[in-house]
Design a protein around this motif. Structure first.
Motif, PDB file in Angstrom:
ATOM      1  N   GLU A 212       0.923  -1.124   0.065  1.00 43.90           N
ATOM      2  CA  GLU A 212      -0.056   0.014   0.137  1.00 43.90           C
ATOM      3  C   GLU A 212       0.855   1.127  -0.044  1.00 43.90           C
ATOM      4  O   GLU A 212       2.133   1.252   0.504  1.00 43.90           O
ATOM      5  CB  GLU A 212      -0.952   0.277   1.139  1.00 43.90           C
ATOM      6  CG  GLU A 212      -1.861  -1.135   1.380  1.00 43.90           C
ATOM      7  CD  GLU A 212      -2.778  -1.097   0.206  1.00 43.90           C
ATOM      8  OE1 GLU A 212      -3.193  -0.199  -0.426  1.00 43.90           O
ATOM      9  OE2 GLU A 212      -3.652  -2.202   0.019  1.00 43.90           O
ATOM     10  N   GLU A 213       0.333   2.231  -0.556  1.00 46.96           N
ATOM     11  CA  GLU A 213       1.160   3.555  -0.768  1.00 46.96           C
ATOM     12  C   GLU A 213       1.486   4.181   0.641  1.00 46.96           C
ATOM     13  O   GLU A 213       2.569   4.488   0.808  1.00 46.96           O
ATOM     14  CB  GLU A 213       0.479   4.551  -1.561  1.00 46.96           C
ATOM     15  CG  GLU A 213       1.278   5.671  -1.955  1.00 46.96           C
ATOM     16  CD  GLU A 213       2.008   5.343  -3.307  1.00 46.96           C
ATOM     17  OE1 GLU A 213       3.153   5.067  -3.305  1.00 46.96           O
ATOM     18  OE2 GLU A 213       1.455   5.691  -4.451  1.00 46.96           O
ATOM     19  N   ALA A 214       0.371   4.188   1.464  1.00 43.41           N
ATOM     20  CA  ALA A 214       0.633   4.761   2.735  1.00 43.41           C
ATOM     21  C   ALA A 214       1.838   4.031   3.520  1.00 43.41           C
ATOM     22  O   ALA A 214       2.711   4.470   4.343  1.00 43.41           O
ATOM     23  CB  ALA A 214      -0.586   5.037   3.539  1.00 43.41           C
ATOM     24  N   GLU A 215       1.607   2.767   3.607  1.00 36.44           N
ATOM     25  CA  GLU A 215       2.462   1.903   4.368  1.00 36.44           C
ATOM     26  C   GLU A 215       3.919   1.990   4.085  1.00 36.44           C
ATOM     27  O   GLU A 215       4.930   2.137   4.748  1.00 36.44           O
ATOM     28  CB  GLU A 215       1.968   0.380   4.345  1.00 36.44           C
ATOM     29  CG  GLU A 215       0.483   0.259   5.098  1.00 36.44           C
ATOM     30  CD  GLU A 215       0.255  -1.315   5.011  1.00 36.44           C
ATOM     31  OE1 GLU A 215      -0.631  -1.700   5.797  1.00 36.44           O
ATOM     32  OE2 GLU A 215       0.621  -1.953   4.146  1.00 36.44           O
ATOM     33  N   HIS A 216       4.012   1.910   2.776  1.00 38.22           N
ATOM     34  CA  HIS A 216       5.387   2.009   2.401  1.00 38.22           C
ATOM     35  C   HIS A 216       6.032   3.207   2.713  1.00 38.22           C
ATOM     36  O   HIS A 216       7.490   3.411   2.919  1.00 38.22           O
ATOM     37  CB  HIS A 216       5.729   1.492   1.073  1.00 38.22           C
ATOM     38  CG  HIS A 216       6.012   2.600  -0.036  1.00 38.22           C
ATOM     39  ND1 HIS A 216       6.881   3.456  -0.441  1.00 38.22           N
ATOM     40  CD2 HIS A 216       4.868   3.114  -0.918  1.00 38.22           C
ATOM     41  CE1 HIS A 216       6.498   4.210  -1.380  1.00 38.22           C
ATOM     42  NE2 HIS A 216       5.270   4.113  -1.751  1.00 38.22           N
ATOM     43  N   MET A 217       5.315   4.269   2.498  1.00 32.35           N
ATOM     44  CA  MET A 217       5.871   5.586   2.916  1.00 32.35           C
ATOM     45  C   MET A 217       6.195   5.948   4.375  1.00 32.35           C
ATOM     46  O   MET A 217       7.254   6.404   5.033  1.00 32.35           O
ATOM     47  CB  MET A 217       5.027   6.899   2.453  1.00 32.35           C
ATOM     48  CG  MET A 217       5.107   6.874   0.895  1.00 32.35           C
ATOM     49  SD  MET A 217       4.492   8.527   0.186  1.00 32.35           S
ATOM     50  CE  MET A 217       2.634   8.072   0.478  1.00 32.35           C
ATOM     51  N   LEU A 218       5.127   5.421   5.141  1.00 33.79           N
ATOM     52  CA  LEU A 218       5.522   5.585   6.637  1.00 33.79           C
ATOM     53  C   LEU A 218       6.624   4.485   7.142  1.00 33.79           C
ATOM     54  O   LEU A 218       7.621   4.941   7.730  1.00 33.79           O
ATOM     55  CB  LEU A 218       4.326   4.717   7.400  1.00 33.79           C
ATOM     56  CG  LEU A 218       4.310   4.375   8.871  1.00 33.79           C
ATOM     57  CD1 LEU A 218       4.320   5.847   9.675  1.00 33.79           C
ATOM     58  CD2 LEU A 218       3.006   3.635   9.149  1.00 33.79           C
ATOM     59  N   ALA A 219       6.683   3.269   6.510  1.00 33.03           N
ATOM     60  CA  ALA A 219       8.052   2.550   6.773  1.00 33.03           C
ATOM     61  C   ALA A 219       9.385   3.280   6.416  1.00 33.03           C
ATOM     62  O   ALA A 219      10.251   3.289   7.016  1.00 33.03           O
ATOM     63  CB  ALA A 219       8.056   1.359   5.807  1.00 33.03           C
ATOM     64  N   THR A 220       9.454   3.722   5.202  1.00 34.90           N
ATOM     65  CA  THR A 220      10.525   4.476   4.920  1.00 34.90           C
ATOM     66  C   THR A 220      10.791   5.587   5.851  1.00 34.90           C
ATOM     67  O   THR A 220      11.963   6.029   5.977  1.00 34.90           O
ATOM     68  CB  THR A 220      10.451   4.976   3.280  1.00 34.90           C
ATOM     69  OG1 THR A 220       9.908   3.929   2.440  1.00 34.90           O
ATOM     70  CG2 THR A 220      11.854   5.489   2.733  1.00 34.90           C
ATOM     71  N   ARG A 221       9.887   6.451   6.089  1.00 36.69           N
ATOM     72  CA  ARG A 221       9.941   7.709   6.943  1.00 36.69           C
ATOM     73  C   ARG A 221      10.597   7.158   8.413  1.00 36.69           C
ATOM     74  O   ARG A 221      11.276   7.908   9.392  1.00 36.69           O
ATOM     75  CB  ARG A 221       8.779   8.440   7.446  1.00 36.69           C
ATOM     76  CG  ARG A 221       8.503   9.261   5.934  1.00 36.69           C
ATOM     77  CD  ARG A 221       7.144  10.108   6.386  1.00 36.69           C
ATOM     78  NE  ARG A 221       6.964  11.019   5.222  1.00 36.69           N
ATOM     79  CZ  ARG A 221       5.822  10.650   4.511  1.00 36.69           C
ATOM     80  NH1 ARG A 221       4.885   9.913   4.682  1.00 36.69           N
ATOM     81  NH2 ARG A 221       5.652  11.354   3.400  1.00 36.69           N
ATOM     82  N   LEU A 222       9.877   5.874   8.727  1.00 35.44           N
ATOM     83  CA  LEU A 222      10.311   5.286  10.035  1.00 35.44           C
ATOM     84  C   LEU A 222      11.890   5.125  10.202  1.00 35.44           C
ATOM     85  O   LEU A 222      12.407   5.307  11.179  1.00 35.44           O
ATOM     86  CB  LEU A 222       9.619   3.961  10.362  1.00 35.44           C
ATOM     87  CG  LEU A 222       9.954   3.250  11.491  1.00 35.44           C
ATOM     88  CD1 LEU A 222       9.701   3.854  12.788  1.00 35.44           C
ATOM     89  CD2 LEU A 222       9.375   1.916  11.472  1.00 35.44           C
ATOM     90  N   TRP A 223      12.514   4.710   9.170  1.00 32.36           N
ATOM     91  CA  TRP A 223      14.156   4.442   8.821  1.00 32.36           C
ATOM     92  C   TRP A 223      14.787   5.808   8.316  1.00 32.36           C
ATOM     93  O   TRP A 223      15.784   5.549   8.315  1.00 32.36           O
ATOM     94  CB  TRP A 223      14.280   3.234   7.940  1.00 32.36           C
ATOM     95  CG  TRP A 223      13.398   2.178   8.182  1.00 32.36           C
ATOM     96  CD1 TRP A 223      12.577   1.634   7.343  1.00 32.36           C
ATOM     97  CD2 TRP A 223      13.133   1.585   9.440  1.00 32.36           C
ATOM     98  NE1 TRP A 223      11.836   0.502   7.770  1.00 32.36           N
ATOM     99  CE2 TRP A 223      12.343   0.503   8.953  1.00 32.36           C
ATOM    100  CE3 TRP A 223      13.616   1.456  10.603  1.00 32.36           C
ATOM    101  CZ2 TRP A 223      11.630  -0.430   9.952  1.00 32.36           C
ATOM    102  CZ3 TRP A 223      13.083   0.726  11.589  1.00 32.36           C
ATOM    103  CH2 TRP A 223      12.203  -0.278  11.357  1.00 32.36           C
ATOM    104  N   GLN A 224      13.937   6.741   8.499  1.00 25.56           N
ATOM    105  CA  GLN A 224      14.461   8.034   8.082  1.00 25.56           C
ATOM    106  C   GLN A 224      15.148   8.290   6.979  1.00 25.56           C
ATOM    107  O   GLN A 224      16.431   9.060   6.683  1.00 25.56           O
ATOM    108  CB  GLN A 224      15.511   8.705   9.265  1.00 25.56           C
ATOM    109  CG  GLN A 224      14.669   8.858  10.759  1.00 25.56           C
ATOM    110  CD  GLN A 224      15.639   9.226  11.954  1.00 25.56           C
ATOM    111  OE1 GLN A 224      16.775   8.702  11.945  1.00 25.56           O
ATOM    112  NE2 GLN A 224      15.048  10.247  12.733  1.00 25.56           N
ATOM    113  N   ASN A 225      14.787   7.595   5.753  1.00 26.51           N
ATOM    114  CA  ASN A 225      15.295   7.397   4.436  1.00 26.51           C
ATOM    115  C   ASN A 225      14.803   8.341   3.704  1.00 26.51           C
ATOM    116  O   ASN A 225      13.438   8.475   3.511  1.00 26.51           O
ATOM    117  CB  ASN A 225      15.148   5.909   3.810  1.00 26.51           C
ATOM    118  CG  ASN A 225      15.654   5.679   2.583  1.00 26.51           C
ATOM    119  OD1 ASN A 225      15.665   6.804   1.723  1.00 26.51           O
ATOM    120  ND2 ASN A 225      15.680   4.460   2.248  1.00 26.51           N
ATOM    121  N   THR A 226      15.373   9.460   3.290  1.00 27.87           N
ATOM    122  CA  THR A 226      14.910  10.716   2.670  1.00 27.87           C
ATOM    123  C   THR A 226      15.198  10.749   1.287  1.00 27.87           C
ATOM    124  O   THR A 226      15.209  11.687   0.529  1.00 27.87           O
ATOM    125  CB  THR A 226      15.734  11.771   3.143  1.00 27.87           C
ATOM    126  OG1 THR A 226      17.188  11.562   3.163  1.00 27.87           O
ATOM    127  CG2 THR A 226      15.567  12.094   4.642  1.00 27.87           C
TER     128      THR A 226
END
Length: 341
Positions: A212-226
């Motif tokens: 899902e779009e929201a989940e992958h962006m949440l995950a990527t933000r969790l790891w502070q991947n910019t």
């Protein structure tokens, strides 16, 4: 200008060491959110009591939490202007990370190769993650394709590092105190130990997860991947956000529980390739192949080498007749895990 546009290909030089910003203290919150984002069920990471029965002081944080955190630290300096992250090698998990530990990371540039189109190049780095005591907890090599800022900038001398095909079994680090002599397979979820797996065996992990779009962006933000390609829909010509490859790794690893529940701790990443891009709406499935088995210096603790493949299709086809990855293959990851002997 005080804002940071990130490094471009011509900003790197072999031997350059980059100390990455913003240390990160990890807690049980990261574990809970990790288990909410992925169907992770490893007993060693889910239960302090189970971990203590295996000789550890408490449940460590999932190995891939550590990987993503160390990786995320490096993104603003290494892959902010990336076209794609291409692969991994020589990865070793050196020490468990527990809630309350603080991680930092740094990278050394070990290779450069400009692409023939002159618009981008491949940067090879060795990244090391350390805890609050300065002790290394993880090291790995990755290579990433990075855009050039100035297309007229001269190409650097090509320098491609020689990388080991796999981490040798003797170089695997078994965490201090870990033992499996009282290992409870019923609580872990499956009865299979090292001896129950055969070289060449292929395990299809049955389940799938639609990204899902929201989940992958949440995950990527969790790891502070910019990295821009994961968030900015205008950054790609097709208008799609590229799913962070580590998100696919964690999905596939979690799906592999069904058939490999006792492959508890990742201790090495031998190699890996993000074979094809992953986008929101794709359903990720996984299968594993047993590549090797080994004893460790700790009685009762074995090591199993696995190829983990994530696919947007069904079946276990890895490559086509032309030798190239099948179009549905998203990830080809070669790793060692510790398992009861």
């Amino acid at each position: 200008m005080k804002t940071n546009p990130g490094r471009f290909f011509e900003d790197y030089s072999v031997g350059q060491v980059i100390r990455h910003a913003v240390p990160r203290t990890l807690s049980g919150g990261e574990r809970a959110l990790y288990h909410a984002l992925y169907p992770a069920r490893g007993a060693l990471y889910s239960s302090d009591d189970f971990a203590r029965s295996c000789g550890l002081p408490q449940g460590p944080l999932d190995d891939l939490i550590v990987f993503h955190t160390v990786f995320g630290k490096s993104v603003p300096d290494i892959s902010l202007n990336a076209v794609a992250n291409l692969g991994y090698a020589e990865g070793r998990f050196l020490k468990p990370v527990y809630p309350g530990d603080t991680l930092c990371s740094s990278s050394e540039v070990i290779g450069l190769k400009q692409n023939s189109n002159g618009k981008s190049g491949v940067v090879y780095v060795r990244t090391t993650g350390t805890n609050q005591h300065g002790e290394p907890v993880l090291e790995y090599v990755r290579w990433v394709m990075v855009r050039k800022r100035d297309l007229d900038a001269p190409a650097p001398e090509t320098s491609v590092p020689e990388l080991a095909e796999a981490v040798a079994p003797g170089d695997l680090i078994v965490p201090e105190g870990l033992r499996f002599d009282e290992y409870d397979t019923e609580l872990a979820g499956e009865p299979y130990r090292l001896g129950d797996y055969a070289l060449g065996e292929v395990i299809e992990h049955v389940d799938g997860v639609t990204v899902e779009e929201a989940e992958h962006m949440l995950a990527t933000r969790l790891w502070q991947n910019t990295a821009k390609v994961h968030f900015d829909a205008t950054h790609r010509e097709d208008g799609k956000r590229l799913i962070y490859g580590g998100h696919v790794i964690s999905l596939a690893r979690a799906l592999s529980f069904n058939g490999l529940a006792n492959a508890q701790m990742i201790v090495a990443i031998n190699g890996g390739a993000h074979a094809n891009p992953c986008f929101s709406g794709m359903t990720v499935r996984a299968w594993s192949e047993v590549l090797d088995k080994a004893e460790t210096a700790v009685p009762g603790v074995g090591a199993i080498r696995l190829r983990l493949v994530a696919s947007a299709g069904r079946g276990t086809e890895l490559r086509g007749a032309d030798g190239k990855y099948a179009p549905d293959v998203l990830l080809d990851l070669d790793y060692w895990a510790l398992i009861p002997a």
